[in-house]
Enzyme design. Structure first.
Site, PDB file in Angstrom:
ATOM      1  N   PRO A 322      42.613  97.229 -65.880  1.00 43.06           N
ATOM      2  CA  PRO A 322      41.563  96.364 -66.422  1.00 43.06           C
ATOM      3  C   PRO A 322      42.019  94.908 -66.473  1.00 43.06           C
ATOM      4  O   PRO A 322      43.126  94.608 -66.914  1.00 43.06           O
ATOM      5  CB  PRO A 322      41.342  96.918 -67.827  1.00 43.06           C
ATOM      6  CG  PRO A 322      42.675  97.508 -68.200  1.00 43.06           C
ATOM      7  CD  PRO A 322      43.233  98.070 -66.918  1.00 43.06           C
ATOM      8  N   GLY A 323      41.184  94.022 -66.004  1.00 44.66           N
ATOM      9  CA  GLY A 323      41.455  92.590 -66.107  1.00 44.66           C
ATOM     10  C   GLY A 323      40.264  91.905 -66.719  1.00 44.66           C
ATOM     11  O   GLY A 323      40.292  91.446 -67.861  1.00 44.66           O
ATOM     12  N   ARG A 324      39.156  91.872 -65.952  1.00 44.49           N
ATOM     13  CA  ARG A 324      37.914  91.277 -66.439  1.00 44.49           C
ATOM     14  C   ARG A 324      37.495  91.882 -67.782  1.00 44.49           C
ATOM     15  O   ARG A 324      37.113  91.158 -68.710  1.00 44.49           O
ATOM     16  CB  ARG A 324      36.808  91.516 -65.397  1.00 44.49           C
ATOM     17  CG  ARG A 324      35.480  90.871 -65.747  1.00 44.49           C
ATOM     18  CD  ARG A 324      34.369  91.433 -64.868  1.00 44.49           C
ATOM     19  NE  ARG A 324      34.707  91.449 -63.468  1.00 44.49           N
ATOM     20  CZ  ARG A 324      34.415  90.490 -62.601  1.00 44.49           C
ATOM     21  NH1 ARG A 324      33.773  89.430 -63.016  1.00 44.49           N
ATOM     22  NH2 ARG A 324      34.756  90.603 -61.327  1.00 44.49           N
ATOM     23  N   TYR A 365      29.660  83.427 -55.742  1.00 40.97           N
ATOM     24  CA  TYR A 365      28.976  84.722 -55.810  1.00 40.97           C
ATOM     25  C   TYR A 365      27.564  84.666 -56.390  1.00 40.97           C
ATOM     26  O   TYR A 365      26.923  85.696 -56.523  1.00 40.97           O
ATOM     27  CB  TYR A 365      29.759  85.704 -56.709  1.00 40.97           C
ATOM     28  CG  TYR A 365      31.234  85.788 -56.511  1.00 40.97           C
ATOM     29  CD1 TYR A 365      31.791  85.994 -55.254  1.00 40.97           C
ATOM     30  CD2 TYR A 365      32.097  85.699 -57.592  1.00 40.97           C
ATOM     31  CE1 TYR A 365      33.159  86.094 -55.088  1.00 40.97           C
ATOM     32  CE2 TYR A 365      33.467  85.808 -57.436  1.00 40.97           C
ATOM     33  CZ  TYR A 365      33.995  85.995 -56.170  1.00 40.97           C
ATOM     34  OH  TYR A 365      35.354  86.098 -56.016  1.00 40.97           O
ATOM     35  N   CYS A 392      31.290  66.227 -56.450  1.00 43.28           N
ATOM     36  CA  CYS A 392      30.502  65.676 -55.350  1.00 43.28           C
ATOM     37  C   CYS A 392      30.278  66.785 -54.324  1.00 43.28           C
ATOM     38  O   CYS A 392      30.867  66.795 -53.236  1.00 43.28           O
ATOM     39  CB  CYS A 392      31.227  64.487 -54.738  1.00 43.28           C
ATOM     40  SG  CYS A 392      30.223  63.571 -53.563  1.00 43.28           S
ATOM     41  N   TYR A 421      38.492  84.991 -64.345  1.00 46.73           N
ATOM     42  CA  TYR A 421      38.174  84.363 -63.053  1.00 46.73           C
ATOM     43  C   TYR A 421      37.470  83.021 -63.209  1.00 46.73           C
ATOM     44  O   TYR A 421      36.651  82.641 -62.387  1.00 46.73           O
ATOM     45  CB  TYR A 421      37.346  85.318 -62.180  1.00 46.73           C
ATOM     46  CG  TYR A 421      38.040  86.637 -61.971  1.00 46.73           C
ATOM     47  CD1 TYR A 421      39.179  86.717 -61.178  1.00 46.73           C
ATOM     48  CD2 TYR A 421      37.586  87.796 -62.605  1.00 46.73           C
ATOM     49  CE1 TYR A 421      39.844  87.920 -61.012  1.00 46.73           C
ATOM     50  CE2 TYR A 421      38.251  88.999 -62.440  1.00 46.73           C
ATOM     51  CZ  TYR A 421      39.383  89.058 -61.641  1.00 46.73           C
ATOM     52  OH  TYR A 421      40.046  90.246 -61.490  1.00 46.73           O
TER      53      TYR A 421
END
Length: 462
Positions: A322-324, A365, A392, A421
């Site tokens: 697990p990360g997110r 995304y 820009c 992220y």
């Protein structure tokens, strides 16, 4: 049934009706997408008990806030559930790529979990934080010789190898260094979890892993077992990210246990470890369902236990990555509103003092986010505008068509669920410094990553 606060702010309607409903603050907290969010008596958004407007004033913006209590809560859910439903030595590995900095590894060390690293830089950061690297797993599909030597030299417990050429390289370098390196082989199970194609990794056509379907995974196992300086401990798979459904994980478990059975029959090798990867989703908007992580782990364990019994293989130690789902909703980002641009009959834009340099995910995304006007939470959300970054670049957008009170210059804008992220993918595009990161813990706030200065940015330039 009364519409929740988030849904009211996502739709247009009578501003007076919305304002009346929003002022009914009783039960407001439960209507937020995460239980560490609320609204205080000043009409300000609070996060982990802290007034976000005051945090923006104290530390400046852009600013990322992290909730240490939420991070530890998620670590304990994974750790305790895995030990309960799998084997006592099963363990989550925090996926460093979601957000890597020294303090997060101190949390992981004290929570007695492992870590998943994808570069020597992440390994070095964990090392400097004092993390016990025997609990580290080194991923990546293109490890350099220098990185392999660095990881072995620093005592990284396991490599997750992505190809036969990589296995051969690890074997050769381990031999030169007079050691035997424990490894897992990354296997591609051929699962399509229906995520965005850029974050789907489990299909046969992927740069990661070796496919079962083509027969190459069996060739990889056979060749690896012949080598002297690597010890094959088990297998790894990862099917993608931001997956809400339980079924793809169950399907991957079925395929991997079947692969273990076939490997045992062909080669007499029975792994002690099976790493099922990460990918469980988080809520970015109110339309996203809530996920019961313990229930998911329990249900996956039922499949694994049942198939191990049916196929006559030993129950392996289970790892997950697990990360997110550890850090995403433990983070929010605060910005200061700049200029309002109204294009008659077409669109409205509110600019902010950050953007794709600290959160490129919408640009990459078209990722959904919940965006709030943190200093005016009790006002009606009756104005539609696009939140535009400062770069820009026409694609520098944080979120399109957000419903909020009509923003004014110097308002505080909060983007929720930015712990994963965002800072990890930050850049110096347009020579914009990276923001500060502040940890919130038990009513205290303290800097864990300093705000970059212009001098920091050019320090390596000659």
């Amino acid at each position: 049934m009364q519409r929740s606060f988030m849904r009211r702010c996502a739709r247009s309607g009578s501003s007076s009706d919305i304002a009346v409903n929003v002022r009914k603050n009783e039960g407001m907290k439960k209507n937020m997408i995460c239980n560490n969010l609320s609204v205080n008596e000043n009409g300000h958004l609070t996060f982990a008990g802290a007034d976000t407007v005051e945090m923006a004033r104290k530390y400046g913006t852009p600013l990322m806030l992290l909730d240490e209590g939420k991070i530890r809560e998620k670590c304990s859910i994974y750790r305790d559930s895995m030990q309960k439903y799998f084997t006592p030595d099963s363990m989550p590995l925090y996926a460093s790529k979601a957000l890597s900095f020294k303090y997060i590894y101190k949390i992981a060390a004290s929570e007695n979990i492992g870590i998943d690293c994808v570069s020597a830089g992440e390994i070095y950061t964990a090392y400097k934080a004092g993390f016990p690297l025997e609990r580290a797993y080194f991923h990546g599909n293109s490890k350099t010789d220098d990185e392999i030597r660095f990881a072995i030299g620093h005592g990284v417990g396991h490599f997750v190898c992505d190809s036969i050429e990589e296995v051969a390289a690890v074997d050769e370098i381990a031999g030169e260094m007079g050691t035997v390196q424990k490894i897992l082989l990354r296997i591609t199970p051929g699962i399509d979890p229906h995520t965005h194609k850029k974050i789907s990794t489990g299909s046969v056509d992927s740069k990661f892993g070796v496919a079962i379907e083509t027969g190459q995974a069996f060739e990889l196992v056979e060749k690896t077992l012949r080598l002297s300086n690597v010890e094959l401990e088990g297998f790894h798979c990862h099917i993608g990210s931001q997956i809400f459904e339980y079924d793809p994980f169950a399907d991957a478990a079925r395929i991997m246990i079947g692969f273990i059975r076939d490997v045992k029959e062909r080669f007499g090798f029975e792994p002690v470890t099976l790493n099922l990867g990460g990918g469980m989703a988080v809520r970015y908007t109110e339309d996203d369902p809530e996920i019961d992580y313990e229930a998911n782990i329990r249900d996956i364990s039922v499949v694994v236990h049942s198939l191990c019994d049916e196929y006559g293989v030993k129950m392996p130690r289970i790892l997950m990555e697990p990360g997110r789902s550890i850090v995403a909703d433990a983070g929010i980002t605060l910005y200061t509103a700049g200029y309002l641009k109204e294009i008659t009959g077409l669109k409205n834009y509110i600019s902010i003092d950050g953007g794709m340099t600290d959160n490129p995910r919408f640009t990459l995304y078209q990722s959904p986010y919940t965006v709030l006007l943190a200093n005016r939470m009790n006002e009606g959300c009756d104005y539609k505008c696009t939140v535009a970054g400062r770069c820009c670049e026409s694609g520098d957008i944080i979120q399109e068509d957000v419903m909020m009170p009509k923003p004014k210059r110097h308002d505080t804008i909060a983007v929720l669920t930015t712990g994963a992220y965002n800072y990890a993918m930050a850049s110096h595009y347009n020579k914009v410094p990276k923001p500060a990161v502040v940890m919130l813990k038990d009513g205290e706030d303290f800097v864990v990553i300093k705000r970059e200065t212009f001098e920091n940015m050019i320090s390596n330039e000659v």
